[in-house]
Motif scaffolding. Structure first.
Motif, PDB file in Angstrom:
ATOM      1  N   GLU A 123      58.283  16.805  48.409  1.00 23.13           N
ATOM      2  CA  GLU A 123      58.809  17.530  49.578  1.00 23.13           C
ATOM      3  C   GLU A 123      60.292  17.253  49.748  1.00 23.13           C
ATOM      4  N   GLU A 124      60.699  16.030  49.443  1.00 25.08           N
ATOM      5  CA  GLU A 124      62.127  15.661  49.570  1.00 25.08           C
ATOM      6  C   GLU A 124      62.934  16.119  48.363  1.00 25.08           C
ATOM      7  N   SER A 158      62.876   8.409  47.356  1.00 25.47           N
ATOM      8  CA  SER A 158      62.274   9.154  48.471  1.00 25.47           C
ATOM      9  C   SER A 158      61.647   8.213  49.504  1.00 25.47           C
ATOM     10  N   HIS A 159      61.065   8.834  50.539  1.00 24.65           N
ATOM     11  CA  HIS A 159      60.315   8.069  51.539  1.00 24.65           C
ATOM     12  C   HIS A 159      58.812   8.202  51.269  1.00 24.65           C
ATOM     13  N   GLY A 160      58.461   8.512  50.024  1.00 20.68           N
ATOM     14  CA  GLY A 160      57.062   8.788  49.670  1.00 20.68           C
ATOM     15  C   GLY A 160      56.102   7.666  50.004  1.00 20.68           C
ATOM     16  N   MET A 173      49.031  19.021  49.288  1.00 20.73           N
ATOM     17  CA  MET A 173      48.552  17.873  50.064  1.00 20.73           C
ATOM     18  C   MET A 173      47.151  18.147  50.625  1.00 20.73           C
ATOM     19  N   LEU A 213      50.872   7.854  57.087  1.00 24.82           N
ATOM     20  CA  LEU A 213      49.688   8.723  57.153  1.00 24.82           C
ATOM     21  C   LEU A 213      48.412   7.868  57.195  1.00 24.82           C
ATOM     22  N   ARG A 246      55.966   7.202  53.872  1.00 26.82           N
ATOM     23  CA  ARG A 246      55.240   8.288  54.544  1.00 26.82           C
ATOM     24  C   ARG A 246      53.739   8.208  54.270  1.00 26.82           C
ATOM     25  N   THR A 247      53.367   7.730  53.081  1.00 31.85           N
ATOM     26  CA  THR A 247      51.940   7.550  52.779  1.00 31.85           C
ATOM     27  C   THR A 247      51.358   6.443  53.648  1.00 31.85           C
ATOM     28  N   PHE A 285      54.592  13.483  48.695  1.00 30.49           N
ATOM     29  CA  PHE A 285      55.639  13.363  49.729  1.00 30.49           C
ATOM     30  C   PHE A 285      57.032  13.373  49.096  1.00 30.49           C
ATOM     31  N   ALA A 334      49.345  10.950  47.066  1.00 30.47           N
ATOM     32  CA  ALA A 334      50.192  11.185  48.243  1.00 30.47           C
ATOM     33  C   ALA A 334      51.661  10.744  48.082  1.00 30.47           C
ATOM     34  N   PRO A 335      51.958   9.540  47.555  1.00 35.47           N
ATOM     35  CA  PRO A 335      53.369   9.146  47.461  1.00 35.47           C
ATOM     36  C   PRO A 335      54.225  10.158  46.673  1.00 35.47           C
TER      37      PRO A 335
END
Length: 321
Positions: free
Chosen positions: A241-242, A270-272, A156, A279, A275-276, A238, A234-235
């Motif tokens: 990570e999950e 995911s919550h990608g 990231m 951010l 979360r993007t 993220f 980014a998506p």
């Protein structure tokens, strides 16, 4: 400024400045608002219009920064389209598709050289240095994107650094240049820089979301264009990570369409995307905070422009194209 003596070069250089394809002119808008937001009213001495003359001259110099910025931006688009072998830009045929790679590269070079001439005319070495850094950053960002190792593609920090170079450096350094031309303090110039940097990062983060969620009609480019080019944004970072199992897919790359499908499946679970967006919101709030930290002013135009700059931070994250 973009008129050339050679007809073919002239039509290539003017291609994206024509009515209807000139884009949103987002950067010049930000810079001219920043100019008003930072310009202190110069009181006129009795019987003379010196204050007006000084203000007009300053405004002309700041407008020049907005013009230079747009030319550098369009030049980078022309070169990017050649590197990416793009067919369309802003909903029409890209210059390289219409006139060929060679002319597209030369048109980009021509715009950069015109920007340099306009920059030199300002006779401000600090501003020249800032804008020269921008061109260097654009090249560094593009190179970072083309030459990533597998580890870097999954980082990231690397992604944010690359995004700053490619997208945010231009607007942040241009905002700072606007402040320097106005003779503002280093502290105020830094706040202008922070506004531009965080606005630029928020802008790109939402672009990365729209690449997955937008339609090609509203975006003017095919959805999923980044992942199809093997660019991890980014998506997906993220989502990784999950779901650590996504790492293996990213390492393999996206030459295989099946890998794109698998990555999209994980992204959906995911919550990608969320979360993007969060951010992007964080950076938008930091940009707004920079404007709120500027020295107080009771000038109506200054207040209105600052309000518009803060409003833009929200528009950037709520847009759908």
């Amino acid at each position: 400024m973009v008129i050339a003596e050679v007809p073919k070069l002239a039509s290539a250089a003017e291609y994206f400045f024509r009515l209807g394809v000139e884009g949103k002119r987002f950067r010049p808008t930000v810079l001219l608002l920043m100019a008003t937001a930072l310009n202190v009213h110069i009181p006129e001495p009795v019987g003379g219009g010196v204050g007006d003359t000084v203000a007009t001259e300053l405004r002309t110099r700041q407008q020049s920064i907005a013009e230079i910025t747009e030319m550098i931006h369009v030049a980078s688009l022309l070169h990017d389209d050649v590197l990416d072998d793009a067919d369309t830009r802003r909903g029409i045929g890209s210059l390289n598709a219409v006139m060929g790679n060679k002319l597209a590269v030369l048109a980009g070079d021509f715009l950069l050289s015109r920007a340099c001439v306009a920059l030199a005319a300002l006779k401000n070495t600090e501003v020249v240095s800032l804008v020269a850094t921008v061109v260097e950053n654009l090249v560094m960002g593009e190179t970072m994107q083309m030459t990533t190792s597998s580890e870097q593609r999954c980082s990231m920090d690397y992604y944010i650094q690359k995004t700053y170079y490619k997208t945010a450096s231009l607007i942040s350094n241009s905002c700072k240049a606007i402040a320097l031309l106005a003779g503002r303090t280093a502290e105020v110039a830094m706040l202008a820089f922070e506004y531009g940097k965080n606005l630029g990062l928020a802008f790109q983060l939402i672009d990365d979301v729209l690449d997955f969620t937008g339609t090609s009609a509203s975006l003017g480019k095919g959805s999923l264009s980044d992942i199809q080019q093997g660019i991890v944004t980014a998506p997906i970072l993220f989502a990784m990570e999950e779901f650590p199992q996504l790492h293996a897919i990213v390492y393999q790359g996206f030459d295989n369409p099946e890998n794109i499908e698998i990555a999209l499946e994980y992204l959906g679970k995911s919550h990608g995307i969320q979360r993007t967006r969060e951010l992007a919101m964080k950076h938008a709030n930091l940009a707004a905070a920079a404007i709120d930290s500027l020295p107080e002013s009771n000038d109506e135009n200054v207040i209105r422009s600052r309000r518009a700059l803060v409003d833009l931070t929200q528009r950037v994250i709520t847009r759908n194209k």
